[in-house]
Design an enzyme around this catalytic site. Structure first.
Site, PDB file in Angstrom:
ATOM      1  N   CYS A 190     -47.685  76.784  -0.831  1.00  7.77           N
ATOM      2  CA  CYS A 190     -48.290  78.132  -0.960  1.00  7.77           C
ATOM      3  C   CYS A 190     -47.547  79.446  -0.919  1.00  7.77           C
ATOM      4  O   CYS A 190     -46.213  79.365  -0.713  1.00  7.77           O
ATOM      5  CB  CYS A 190     -49.322  78.359   0.196  1.00  7.77           C
ATOM      6  SG  CYS A 190     -48.611  78.244   1.925  1.00  7.77           S
TER       7      CYS A 190
ATOM      8  N   CYS B  10     -45.063  79.826   1.929  1.00  6.57           N
ATOM      9  CA  CYS B  10     -43.705  79.138   1.726  1.00  6.57           C
ATOM     10  C   CYS B  10     -42.837  79.683   1.245  1.00  6.57           C
ATOM     11  O   CYS B  10     -41.466  79.824   1.634  1.00  6.57           O
ATOM     12  CB  CYS B  10     -43.952  77.614   1.110  1.00  6.57           C
ATOM     13  SG  CYS B  10     -45.314  76.693   2.007  1.00  6.57           S
TER      14      CYS B  10
ATOM     15  N   CYS C  48      -5.627  52.613  -3.528  1.00  5.13           N
ATOM     16  CA  CYS C  48      -5.124  52.653  -2.215  1.00  5.13           C
ATOM     17  C   CYS C  48      -6.380  53.562  -1.400  1.00  5.13           C
ATOM     18  O   CYS C  48      -7.083  54.582  -2.174  1.00  5.13           O
ATOM     19  CB  CYS C  48      -3.911  52.781  -1.675  1.00  5.13           C
ATOM     20  SG  CYS C  48      -3.473  54.461  -2.046  1.00  5.13           S
TER      21      CYS C  48
ATOM     22  N   CYS D 256      -6.136  57.259  -2.620  1.00  4.87           N
ATOM     23  CA  CYS D 256      -6.817  57.687  -3.788  1.00  4.87           C
ATOM     24  C   CYS D 256      -8.197  58.170  -3.267  1.00  4.87           C
ATOM     25  O   CYS D 256      -8.671  58.974  -3.855  1.00  4.87           O
ATOM     26  CB  CYS D 256      -6.923  56.400  -4.753  1.00  4.87           C
ATOM     27  SG  CYS D 256      -4.977  55.893  -5.233  1.00  4.87           S
TER      28      CYS D 256
ATOM     29  N   ASP E 108     -45.708  47.028  13.344  1.00  5.34           N
ATOM     30  CA  ASP E 108     -47.066  47.166  12.979  1.00  5.34           C
ATOM     31  C   ASP E 108     -47.664  45.803  12.960  1.00  5.34           C
ATOM     32  O   ASP E 108     -47.035  44.577  13.108  1.00  5.34           O
ATOM     33  CB  ASP E 108     -47.123  47.700  11.497  1.00  5.34           C
ATOM     34  CG  ASP E 108     -48.452  47.221  10.767  1.00  5.34           C
ATOM     35  OD1 ASP E 108     -49.407  48.163  11.406  1.00  5.34           O
ATOM     36  OD2 ASP E 108     -48.834  46.957   9.698  1.00  5.34           O
TER      37      ASP E 108
ATOM     38  N   ASP F 269     -45.733  47.336   6.839  1.00  2.00           N
ATOM     39  CA  ASP F 269     -45.879  47.093   5.203  1.00  2.00           C
ATOM     40  C   ASP F 269     -46.807  47.982   4.600  1.00  2.00           C
ATOM     41  O   ASP F 269     -47.016  48.211   3.531  1.00  2.00           O
ATOM     42  CB  ASP F 269     -46.337  45.722   5.030  1.00  2.00           C
ATOM     43  CG  ASP F 269     -47.852  45.659   5.589  1.00  2.00           C
ATOM     44  OD1 ASP F 269     -48.142  46.473   6.589  1.00  2.00           O
ATOM     45  OD2 ASP F 269     -48.620  44.715   5.163  1.00  2.00           O
TER      46      ASP F 269
ATOM     47  N   ASP G  94     -47.598  53.065   7.706  1.00  2.22           N
ATOM     48  CA  ASP G  94     -46.405  52.867   8.214  1.00  2.22           C
ATOM     49  C   ASP G  94     -45.331  53.782   7.845  1.00  2.22           C
ATOM     50  O   ASP G  94     -44.372  53.837   8.497  1.00  2.22           O
ATOM     51  CB  ASP G  94     -46.051  51.432   8.027  1.00  2.22           C
ATOM     52  CG  ASP G  94     -47.076  50.514   8.866  1.00  2.22           C
ATOM     53  OD1 ASP G  94     -47.539  50.775   9.961  1.00  2.22           O
ATOM     54  OD2 ASP G  94     -47.413  49.257   8.259  1.00  2.22           O
TER      55      ASP G  94
END
Length: 826
Positions: free
Chosen positions: A19, A22, A87, A90, A520, A721, A725
């Site tokens: 909105c 914001c 290495c 680098c 859960d 799941d 959640d």
């Protein structure tokens, strides 16, 4: 007032605005900074335009300021192949070069995979500009975008390993040819008896061989990288090798004019040992990254599609969504789809890790690259290319492998100063030997008794050179740079092979520190589908009662009704036609079966129908409900015939998984939206410590936060799941999604369990323990090796050639230790 030429203007995309307030919030926040002269936030386009003084405010600070207001700046990620990194120095060079540009929010370099992952403010910098930054620091880079580039990367790695092997062999041929001349010059035997050549001629031959090896082989393999790095103002491991070879070769030249031993062979051996290490390291890194290669090899090459009634075989990349594919027995299913005709058992072991085939019939979804075992199938393609399950798995594995763990920060701090520090120590060593050779020679005379290569008679200059060269070549930043990412690569690959996908590599380190694991209930601990568990009567007519109840419920589409009907069919119970069916919302159903009115419902429906429930039947009802089962009375006219009960059954593996978590000391909690009686019944059966019932989705996240804040700071994992959640999975320190659940849950999680079984959560936890233990072993070895080796070299105890061999061995040891993760039991 600031002049216009001093200002910069930039536009960024902002996420989360809903909105006008914001937009106003963000504008007001940014305007508080005096360095920002103009701000305009457009809600419609979701963009912010800013004019600011770059000397006072940079883009990273602007992004942080916007995020502090509760919104986020749109980001995009790029991935690059940088094949000439060797290495940890680098890694530091590239990361620091990229992070100096404030448009780049994060730069992460993975040494063993030779990848650079870059996260930027969307739209502010292009791929080509990032490539310029990388190449400006002395390295070459190319963008990685497609599966084709992944496959070509595998081919490039194989070619690079073959090239390293070839250079190693050439270097050793040249070095070994110097050995007889070196023996003659130093010990006076062997060559003189067979070749009538003078000492001077032998020195000339060694000088030529050393130059061929050191320059002809050393330039493409080492020295070119050194000079390229120096040209960009950086130094790396190649710098140490180049200095070591150059110092030994120069000492060899000086031996023509000074009374010092010839170091020509030493220059060759330094390079040859380094190339052994490089070859073995390339080969081992190829094995370490084999998980992605193996996944890519699972793909089918072609698909047999039916278009306009004509069957044709086409390349996999030409398959489009909606194409109907014909899959014969024994063939791979080309891409993700749904069965439109036929039935067959499918080997889904590449997805789930389980060897038991799964029956697929019309309407069932199938995953690309799984194997059709017996029947003919017609499959409609629903996902192709990067959208397929296998492509998503490869992307997830690669993302996890590219993550830098917090433990790597310690190694990064050390390696950023490592090469300059080693060069400094080498110079100090040379000076110290020239200033205090008397005392140091005494130490060497003592060491000569058990170190045959120690020669106190080399003279002050020779001993100084001997020790300083050894310091240069014994130090190994490679081992430090490889210690963490190689273990992560192998470990996440091991996880992928077992259906455990780490979306965020950080989870590997966090999981080992967990205090609490939250589950859960529905779909996680339980199967997520109601099933008929009990049908009871006070006499011996239970099957007749179930037949009447199922006949009435067959007219309903409610999931509970369908569970009762399915349970009756599985038990071969007869189901009759029903008449005058009535659904009493929230209470039950009524229908006429064979002229008999059957009522199936709860106590309220019994009361409404004035059906009296005897005490002993009521007691049985309470008993079933206390077990967490949803129970209903079945009545005929005015008499209660019995009770039927359904429940969401607990998964077979849940009890063992919970026990495993408790055995390692984790607190276990159920967080469910179901009622407390059902939640407590599940907790009691599984031995879970606590139950939080009737929790709304947003309350789940709040409860996770409360658990994290108990007694200081607790580390909490959440396993779930469902869509409800997702907030909790995001809030948890580690979110673990059951792979058979919803896409949004998987997207919110740090770890995905592909096969959807809870025991895989403990396997993930166990794997993280193994990986972190392996990383700590690698870091201990790498730090310990360098801490012990450099002082020994400075004292003259290590021959430069032995030092070069030990340096090569250290990197190979670290990679070899990481490869042990492939064989661990999880």
């Amino acid at each position: 007032m600031m002049e216009k030429k001093d200002l910069e203007k930039i536009e960024v995309d902002i996420e989360g605005m809903t909105c006008a307030s914001c937009a106003q919030t963000i504008e007001n926040s940014l305007k508080k900074h005096e360095s920002v002269s103009e701000v305009n936030v457009n809600l419609a386009t979701e963009r912010a335009s800013l004019t600011y003084d770059p000397e006072e405010m940079n883009l990273k600070k602007i992004v942080q300021n916007i995020e502090d207001t509760g919104y986020s700046v749109s980001e995009e990620s790029f991935e690059f192949k940088v094949p000439d990194m060797t290495c940890a120095s680098c890694v530091q060079t590239i990361e620091s070069s990229l992070e100096r540009d404030d448009r780049i929010l994060e730069a992460n370099v993975n040494l063993p995979k030779e990848r650079v992952y870059v996260k930027v403010v969307k739209g502010t910098i292009s791929e080509n500009e990032i490539i310029d930054l990388i190449e400006g620091s002395g390295y070459t880079a190319r963008s990685l975008k497609s599966d084709e580039s992944r496959e070509s990367e595998v081919t490039e790695a194989e070619k690079r390993t073959k090239r390293a092997k070839r250079l190693m062999i050439y270097a050793w041929i040249g070095t070994v040819l110097m050995v007889p001349f070196w023996l003659q010059l130093n010990f006076g035997f062997l060559v003189g008896e067979f070749l009538p050549v003078s000492d001077f001629t032998m020195m000339i031959i060694m000088a030529v061989l050393a130059t061929v090896v050191g320059l002809g082989i050393g330039w493409p393999s080492v020295h070119s990288k050194t000079f390229k790095s120096l040209a960009s103002g950086n130094i790396n491991m190649e710098t140490l090798i180049t200095l070591g070879v150059a110092a030994a070769w120069t000492a060899g030249i000086l031996s023509f004019f000074l009374e010092i031993p010839s170091f020509f062979m030493v220059s060759g051996m330094i390079l040859a040992f380094h190339l052994i290490g490089q070859y073995l390291e390339d080969k081992a890194k190829g094995r370490a990254s084999s998980a992605v290669k193996e996944l890519l090899e699972l793909e089918a090459d072609t698909a047999r599609v039916v278009r306009d009634g004509e069957e044709m075989e086409i390349p996999l990349e030409d398959v489009k969504e909606g194409d109907v594919m014909k899959v014969k027995p024994g063939e791979k299913i080309p891409t993700d789809g749904v069965v439109v005709e036929g039935s067959s058992n499918i080997d889904e072991s590449m997805v789930t890790g389980e060897s038991v085939p799964v029956l697929k019939e019309e309407g069932d979804e199938v995953v690309g690259s799984t194997i059709n075992q017996e029947g003919m199938l017609m499959v409609e393609a629903t996902k192709v290319g990067k959208d397929t399950f296998l492509s998503q798995v490869v992307e997830m594995v690669e993302k996890a492998q590219g993550t830098k763990l917090p433990i790597q920060k310690l190694a990064d701090r050390v390696t950023s100063k490592f090469v300059p520090g080693v060069i400094t120590i080498s110079i100090i060593t040379f000076i110290a030997w020239n200033l205090a050779s008397g005392r140091l020679v005494g130490i060497l005379e003592w060491a000569q008794n058990f170190l045959p290569w120690v020669n106190p008679g080399l003279g002050t200059f020779g001993l100084a050179l001997f020790a300083s060269i050894a310091v240069l070549v014994i130090a190994c930043p490679c081992a430090l740079g490889l210690a963490t990412p190689t273990s992560v690569m192998v470990g996440t690959g091991k996880g992928a092979q077992n259906g455990i996908l780490f979306k965020q590599g950080d989870a590997l380190q966090i999981m080992q520190d967990l205090d609490t694991i939250v589950f859960d209930k529905t779909g996680t601990l339980t199967k997520g589908k109601p099933e008929l568990t009990d049908f009871w009567t006070p006499n011996n007519s239970a099957e007749q009662m179930l037949s009447k109840a199922a006949s009435v419920e067959n007219a309903s589409e409610h999931p509970i009704a369908q569970a009762i009907v399915k349970g009756a069919k599985e038990r071969d119970i007869e189901i009759s036609d029903v008449k005058e069916f009535e659904n009493v919302r929230g209470k039950g159903v009524i229908g006429t079966v064979d002229s008999e009115v059957i009522v199936v419902g709860n106590a309220r429906l019994m009361n409404e129908r004035e059906i009296d429930v005897p005490g002993h039947i009521e007691e049985k009802m309470k008993e079933l409900q206390d077990e967490g089962k949803t129970s209903f009375y079945v009545a005929s006219d005015k008499n209660v015939l019995g009770i039927i009960a359904i429940a969401d059954k607990i998964k077979e593996e849940s009890k063992e998984a919970v026990k495993n978590f408790k055995d390692v000391g984790l607190r276990t909690v159920i967080l469910t939206g179901d009622n407390e009686r059902v939640g407590k019944a599940v907790a009691d059966e599984l031995g879970i410590d606590e139950v939080e019932a009737e929790v709304l989705p947003d309350e789940k996240a709040s409860r996770i936060q409360e658990l994290q804040e108990e007694d200081g700071r607790k580390m909490v994992a959440m396993v779930g799941d469902g869509i409800n959640d997702a907030p909790a999975l995001t809030q948890a320190d580690v979110g673990i999604a059951i792979g058979t659940g919803t896409d949004i849950a998987i997207e919110s999680a740090d770890v995905t369990l592909v096969r959807g079984e809870l025991d895989a959560a403990f396997q993930a936890f166990n794997l993280s323990k193994h990986i972190m233990k392996n990383i700590k072993q690698n870091l201990t070895w790498a730090f310990g090796y360098n801490s012990a080796a450099i002082p020994l070299a400075a004292l003259g105890f290590l021959h430069p050639a032995i030092a070069a061999g030990a340096m090569a061995l250290s990197s190979v040891t670290v990679v070899g230790n990481a490869l042990r993760l492939k064989g661990v039991e999880i």
